[in-house]
Design a protein around this motif. Sequence first.
Motif, PDB file in Angstrom:
ATOM      1  N   ASN A 131       0.805  -1.222   0.000  1.00 16.05           N
ATOM      2  CA  ASN A 131       0.000   0.000   0.000  1.00 16.05           C
ATOM      3  C   ASN A 131       0.838   1.271   0.000  1.00 16.05           C
ATOM      4  OD1 ASN A 131      -2.351  -1.666   0.336  1.00 16.05           O
ATOM      5  ND2 ASN A 131      -1.843  -1.840   2.500  1.00 16.05           N
ATOM      6  N   SER A 132       2.144   1.127  -0.172  1.00 17.99           N
ATOM      7  CA  SER A 132       3.050   2.269  -0.070  1.00 17.99           C
ATOM      8  C   SER A 132       3.448   2.801  -1.439  1.00 17.99           C
ATOM      9  CB  SER A 132       4.323   1.866   0.692  1.00 17.99           C
ATOM     10  OG  SER A 132       4.015   1.403   1.985  1.00 17.99           O
ATOM     11  N   LYS A 133       3.909   4.035  -1.437  1.00 19.41           N
ATOM     12  CA  LYS A 133       4.493   4.600  -2.651  1.00 19.41           C
ATOM     13  C   LYS A 133       5.887   4.004  -2.800  1.00 19.41           C
ATOM     14  CE  LYS A 133       5.790   8.882  -4.980  1.00 19.41           C
ATOM     15  NZ  LYS A 133       5.863  10.369  -4.888  1.00 19.41           N
ATOM     16  N   ILE A 134       6.161   3.397  -3.930  1.00 19.70           N
ATOM     17  CA  ILE A 134       7.437   2.713  -4.146  1.00 19.70           C
ATOM     18  C   ILE A 134       8.480   3.707  -4.653  1.00 19.70           C
ATOM     19  CG2 ILE A 134       8.602   0.835  -5.328  1.00 19.70           C
ATOM     20  CD1 ILE A 134       6.429  -0.122  -3.464  1.00 19.70           C
TER      21      ILE A 134
ATOM     22  N   ASP B 290      11.926   5.053  -6.424  1.00 17.52           N
ATOM     23  CA  ASP B 290      12.674   4.602  -7.595  1.00 17.52           C
ATOM     24  C   ASP B 290      13.892   3.808  -7.123  1.00 17.52           C
ATOM     25  OD1 ASP B 290      13.398   4.351 -10.283  1.00 17.52           O
ATOM     26  OD2 ASP B 290      14.690   6.112 -10.190  1.00 17.52           O
TER      27      ASP B 290
ATOM     28  N   LYS C  55       2.635  -5.270  -7.118  1.00 20.16           N
ATOM     29  CA  LYS C  55       2.909  -3.850  -6.881  1.00 20.16           C
ATOM     30  C   LYS C  55       4.303  -3.475  -7.384  1.00 20.16           C
ATOM     31  CE  LYS C  55       2.271   0.283  -5.021  1.00 20.16           C
ATOM     32  NZ  LYS C  55       1.702   0.501  -3.681  1.00 20.16           N
ATOM     33  N   LEU C  56       5.290  -4.307  -7.085  1.00 17.33           N
ATOM     34  CA  LEU C  56       6.654  -4.034  -7.539  1.00 17.33           C
ATOM     35  C   LEU C  56       6.739  -4.049  -9.064  1.00 17.33           C
ATOM     36  CD1 LEU C  56       8.621  -6.226  -4.958  1.00 17.33           C
ATOM     37  CD2 LEU C  56       8.480  -3.727  -4.979  1.00 17.33           C
ATOM     38  N   ARG C  57       6.093  -5.028  -9.669  1.00 17.89           N
ATOM     39  CA  ARG C  57       6.111  -5.131 -11.135  1.00 17.89           C
ATOM     40  C   ARG C  57       5.494  -3.891 -11.779  1.00 17.89           C
ATOM     41  NH1 ARG C  57       1.731  -8.854 -13.832  1.00 17.89           N
ATOM     42  NH2 ARG C  57       0.586  -7.013 -13.125  1.00 17.89           N
ATOM     43  N   ASN C  58       4.401  -3.391 -11.185  1.00 20.84           N
ATOM     44  CA  ASN C  58       3.691  -2.253 -11.771  1.00 20.84           C
ATOM     45  C   ASN C  58       4.327  -0.909 -11.439  1.00 20.84           C
ATOM     46  OD1 ASN C  58       1.827  -4.071 -12.777  1.00 20.84           O
ATOM     47  ND2 ASN C  58       0.348  -3.755 -11.126  1.00 20.84           N
ATOM     48  N   SER C  59       5.227  -0.890 -10.414  1.00 17.28           N
ATOM     49  CA  SER C  59       5.781   0.385  -9.941  1.00 17.28           C
ATOM     50  C   SER C  59       7.212   0.637 -10.393  1.00 17.28           C
ATOM     51  CB  SER C  59       5.736   0.439  -8.404  1.00 17.28           C
ATOM     52  OG  SER C  59       4.427   0.285  -7.907  1.00 17.28           O
ATOM     53  N   LEU C  60       7.959  -0.419 -10.620  1.00 17.18           N
ATOM     54  CA  LEU C  60       9.376  -0.274 -10.941  1.00 17.18           C
ATOM     55  C   LEU C  60       9.634  -0.468 -12.432  1.00 17.18           C
ATOM     56  CD1 LEU C  60      10.797  -2.214  -7.870  1.00 17.18           C
ATOM     57  CD2 LEU C  60      10.854   0.267  -8.228  1.00 17.18           C
ATOM     58  N   LYS C  61      10.736   0.085 -12.875  1.00 22.79           N
ATOM     59  CA  LYS C  61      11.051   0.042 -14.308  1.00 22.79           C
ATOM     60  C   LYS C  61      11.399  -1.364 -14.762  1.00 22.79           C
ATOM     61  CE  LYS C  61      15.830   1.565 -13.397  1.00 22.79           C
ATOM     62  NZ  LYS C  61      15.638   1.856 -11.956  1.00 22.79           N
TER      63      LYS C  61
END
Length: 289
Positions: A144-147, A149, A173-179
């Motif tokens: 639920n956190s802002k990931i 960079d 979440k990691l897959r959708n938030s990180l490059k």
Amino acid sequence: MNHNVRTIVFRCLDLLPDNVGRKMHHQLQNLLENKVLYVRIKRTENTFDEFVKICEAIKIDLNQKSIIEIGSGWLPIFPYFLLYLGKVKNVFSFDLNEHYQKKRIANFNSIFSKNYNTTIDALFNSKYNLPDGVHYYPGENIINSKIPDADIVVSRFVLEHVAPNDIFEMHQKLRNSLKKGTHIVHFISPSDHRAHGDITLSLQDFLKYSKPEWDAIQTKFDYHNRLRLPQYLDIFKSLGLEVVYLTFDTVKEGTAQYDLFKKVNIHSDYNSFSTEELTAGSINIVLKI
């Protein structure tokens, strides 16, 4: 602590109001941590050395990289190895609980500085006596956190204590938030942790229980999901994450651990797994987004 005594203590704490039980658990862990601090530092150094070897094997350069740590624990031991020996730029450490304490970290800073011949300058306004480059996010579920960079995500012996649905959501979440191209490194200990303090107990002893039976034994303080290696891999692959590195060990026939394993009446829930899959331990895995 003997596993039977440990289970009784945790079950008693679990019966208390949540805030009281967690406070007493925190005090107990502080007492135990103080007794084994140097052992824990050495074990963490061993994991760091293994982490470096893995990074070298798959051509990851740590220099000036930013890393997300899932599961901060009680002290910033691994972040310090990353920062001062690995020469990374930032470590963003997330934990569901708030275990860091300013006084204990001040003492740890002194010990780490002396043991590793480095100078740790805690920031003047740091709530936890942390240096620049170590960013602590207590009481935060990374789902639920802002990931932030980052180039790499790492966890050390955390995933086995996370519910399967949360493991899925975390990696989603990691897959959708990180490059794309970001690496996720996990060190997983899928064995029955009660056996770590009792050599007469098989590392797979908890596989003899049904889910309701096991849930009646464990508590929120010692939760273990009991996932086997193929189950972890199924979760990762269902999200399209590439497995770029995987090592694990298994019990070998003719060893004391193998003999203990053969005495365990494995529950029918695990009938579909081979001996290698049931006993796969010390899992080191790298995923790529």
